[in-house]
Design an enzyme around this catalytic site. Structure first.
Site, PDB file in Angstrom:
ATOM      1  N   ASP A  72       0.847  -1.353  -0.085  1.00  0.00           N
ATOM      2  CA  ASP A  72       0.176   0.019  -0.071  1.00  0.00           C
ATOM      3  C   ASP A  72       0.791   1.158  -0.046  1.00  0.00           C
ATOM      4  OD1 ASP A  72      -2.629  -0.402  -0.086  1.00  0.00           O
ATOM      5  OD2 ASP A  72      -2.803  -1.187   1.606  1.00  0.00           O
ATOM      6  N   THR A  73       0.367   2.226  -0.685  1.00  0.00           N
ATOM      7  CA  THR A  73       1.022   3.420  -0.893  1.00  0.00           C
ATOM      8  C   THR A  73       0.305   4.858  -0.812  1.00  0.00           C
ATOM      9  OG1 THR A  73       2.472   2.147  -2.377  1.00  0.00           O
ATOM     10  CG2 THR A  73       2.615   4.600  -2.795  1.00  0.00           C
ATOM     11  N   THR A  74       0.908   5.813  -0.313  1.00  0.00           N
ATOM     12  CA  THR A  74       0.085   6.994  -0.541  1.00  0.00           C
ATOM     13  C   THR A  74       0.865   8.086  -1.690  1.00  0.00           C
ATOM     14  OG1 THR A  74      -0.895   8.858   0.472  1.00  0.00           O
ATOM     15  CG2 THR A  74       1.444   8.420   1.150  1.00  0.00           C
ATOM     16  N   MET A 106      -1.681   4.861  -6.853  1.00  0.00           N
ATOM     17  CA  MET A 106      -1.214   4.101  -5.915  1.00  0.00           C
ATOM     18  C   MET A 106      -1.354   2.682  -6.005  1.00  0.00           C
ATOM     19  SD  MET A 106      -2.858   6.347  -2.892  1.00  0.00           S
ATOM     20  CE  MET A 106      -3.296   7.996  -3.465  1.00  0.00           C
TER      21      MET A 106
END
Length: 610
Positions: free
Chosen positions: A411-413, A498
């Site tokens: 997961d990424t922002t 993302m």
């Protein structure tokens, strides 16, 4: 992160309950029994969005416009703190640092100072796109033999625990960028965020959902995580995670931010925080040391560029997967996607096949360039793209995609921000799989530091001779990539999508939606997406046959049927279609240029401009 793997770790049916039910109303010619059951139990089955009087009907809102600055993030409070930083006289980099620090508190399911950061930006003084690689090395004291001894039953590195932790690069990335481009004093950028951590903010819907499921995933894997108490103290106080609308605070993180505000990057890498990190890993049997932290430095790099129908598209090279975006677009440029039609089977087919080809090169070549040579110029070339495009059949799926013969997958922002001087920043930051390794450091005083370490090291291969094979002091293959595009040498958009392997696929779809199909920034992000899974991975995971092509529910039924007839295996919407932010610079016939900011319905965030 490699979302398909993370989502498989969630409770059975948790991810697909709503999505499957939404698609259960006759979206495909033949509904399965499971879809029919879901339709009976889900009260919103078959219901689409309301009508818009203007613009694309699938767009959830309009692009917002301003003249002085703009910000688009995955959390409303992060967008607000970015705008406030700009209005206090800060640069776009000041705002980016404040936003990133805020998101480490507000969206801990996607990022934090235990992870790495990357950036592409328009430097108005130099009048060019510049970038940095803020990823950290593996610990010097962790050998390949020891890493292999920690491998799971499948022969690959585990998803959690100390063996997956590399030096976090984010704080040094903040410092390095601020030294070059900051306007506000360092303290003035971080202290408002520290106060927010201590005061607390109500938890939004999607982040609350992810946080609960991340913690459940850690609980199921607790046996491979050296310490499980600290994460519960920070993220599940009182025995459970905060629910939507409940106030969540992280005073431990606020205290850590105050130390960084007072001591700069050295507080983290060569000071009191470094001492606490080293002591923590010594206590739990890990490998990170103060010396590993002290040796870290952000690398300013020359972006790689290609063109797509005259638009200049910039990416970061390996150890990131940015080159994959360029390759997908280079291959798609060989075909008339506009004539094929928006959301048509032909258009999606050619885009997905381009992805399959690009991802085989990604698995074969992408690694830390200090340890392995990637033929970037060749793989980024139009000649190579034309050669690869000839492998795509217009009416059938390729039996197998192979890497090209070039010479010697969280997961990424993601967020975008721009200021009145013309600086535009495309910034992405991640802990990799969900929240990261499961490890939250503590200190001698018994309090935690309020953040979780990344598990990016999971992406190393363990096979001798593989470019991405684990080595001490090496950076792993990285999925997170910012995007940037120019027109005629002038900045056009700071954008990103993302979600692990979805990122280059999503970036290419945004460019194609805007260039080939004329969508505006908001429409381009809200349009239904496709995602292909099952390609060979840089970890050494083999391809899963032809893979699975996941389509969001908005893709037309006739398109689905035609893709199936071509031989595609279609998958249900799986929640892995990413999250998009964009700030564009528009040159107007009348008056000055303006900024347009866009976000989307897949995240909790907002876009604002003023």
């Amino acid at each position: 992160m490699r979302r398909r793997t993370f989502l498989k770790t969630l409770p059975a049916g948790a991810v697909l309950a709503a999505a499957s039910a939404a698609s259960a109303a006759p979206q495909t010619p033949q509904a399965t029994a499971a879809e029919a059951r879901a339709a009976r139990t889900y009260p919103y089955a078959g219901i689409g969005p309301g009508d818009r009087i203007m613009g694309a009907p699938f767009a959830g809102r309009s692009t917002v416009w301003g003249t002085q600055g703009a910000a688009a993030t995955a959390h409303p409070a992060a967008t607000l703190i970015g705008i406030d930083t700009l209005r206090r006289g800060g640069s776009a980099i000041d705002a980016a640092i404040a936003i990133n620090a805020a998101l480490g508190f507000l969206e801990p399911t996607a990022n934090g100072i235990g992870g790495d950061a990357f950036c592409l930006m328009w430097d108005p003084a130099q009048r060019k796109v510049v970038g940095f690689n803020g990823s950290g090395n593996s610990p010097a004291g962790l050998s390949l033999a020891t890493a292999r001894s920690k491998a799971g039953p499948d022969g690959f590195l585990p998803r959690y625990g100390a063996v997956t932790v590399n030096v976090p690069g984010t704080v040094d990335a903040w410092w390095s960028a601020h030294q070059r481009y900051g306007k506000l004093p360092w303290k003035d950028v971080l202290l408002p965020v520290a106060e927010m951590c201590e005061r607390g903010i109500p938890m939004p819907q999607l982040i609350a959902w992810y946080l609960e499921r991340n913690m459940a995933g850690f609980d199921r894997s607790a046996a491979i995580i050296e310490d499980n108490d600290n994460r519960k103290r920070v993220y599940a106080p009182g025995g459970r995670t905060p629910r939507s609308g409940e106030v969540f605070a992280n005073p431990d993180l606020g205290r850590t931010y105050r130390m960084i505000a007072e001591g700069g990057r050295d507080a983290f890498y060569d000071g009191p925080i470094a001492d606490q990190i080293e002591g923590y890993f010594r206590r739990i049997g890990g490998w990170m040391t103060r010396a590993d932290l002290k040796a870290h430095a952000t690398e300013w790099v020359e972006p790689i560029m290609t063109t797509y129908r005259g638009v200049e598209v910039y990416s970061l090279g390996p150890n990131t997967q940015g080159l994959s975006t360029n390759q997908i677009l280079n291959i798609c440029e060989q075909f008339d996607l506009k004539a094929m039609g928006f959301q048509s089977a032909a258009s999606i087919h050619h885009q997905a096949e381009a992805k399959r080809l690009a991802f085989e090169d990604r698995a074969r070549w992408f690694a830390d360039p200090r340890f392995a040579r990637t033929p970037v110029e060749y793989l980024n070339s139009k000649a190579y793209a034309a050669e690869r495009a000839r492998l795509i059949r217009p009416d059938r799926v390729m039996e197998r995609a192979m890497p090209g013969d070039a010479p010697t997958q969280g997961d990424t922002t993601y967020f975008s921000v721009a200021d009145s001087d013309g600086m535009m920043v495309s910034w992405i930051q991640s802990n990799y799989r969900g929240m990261g390794s499961g490890l939250v450091p503590d200190g001698a005083d018994g309090q935690t530091l309020g953040f979780m370490f990344q598990d990016r090291g999971e992406l190393f291969a363990l096979t001798d001779g593989h470019p991405n094979v684990y080595a001490p002091g090496k950076r792993p293959f990285h999925t997170i990539i910012p995007g940037f595009a120019c027109k005629d040498g002038q900045p056009w958009m700071a954008y990103g999508v993302m979600g692990g392997g979805m990122q280059p696929q999503g970036q290419a779809q945004i460019v194609i939606n805007m260039v080939d199909y004329g969508l505006d920034p908001q429409e381009a992000g809200d349009a239904p997406r496709w995602q292909h899974e099952g390609s060979t991975e840089p970890t050494g995971h083999p391809a899963e046959g032809q893979g699975v092509l996941h389509l969001e529910t908005g893709v037309p039924a006739d398109t689905r049927a035609a893709l199936q007839a071509m031989g595609w295996t279609l998958g249900e919407p799986n929640g892995g279609f990413g999250g998009y932010q964009n700030v564009v610079r528009q040159v107007n016939d009348r008056g000055p240029w303006t900024y347009g900011a866009a976000t989307e319905m897949r995240k909790d965030g907002i876009a604002l401009a003023y």
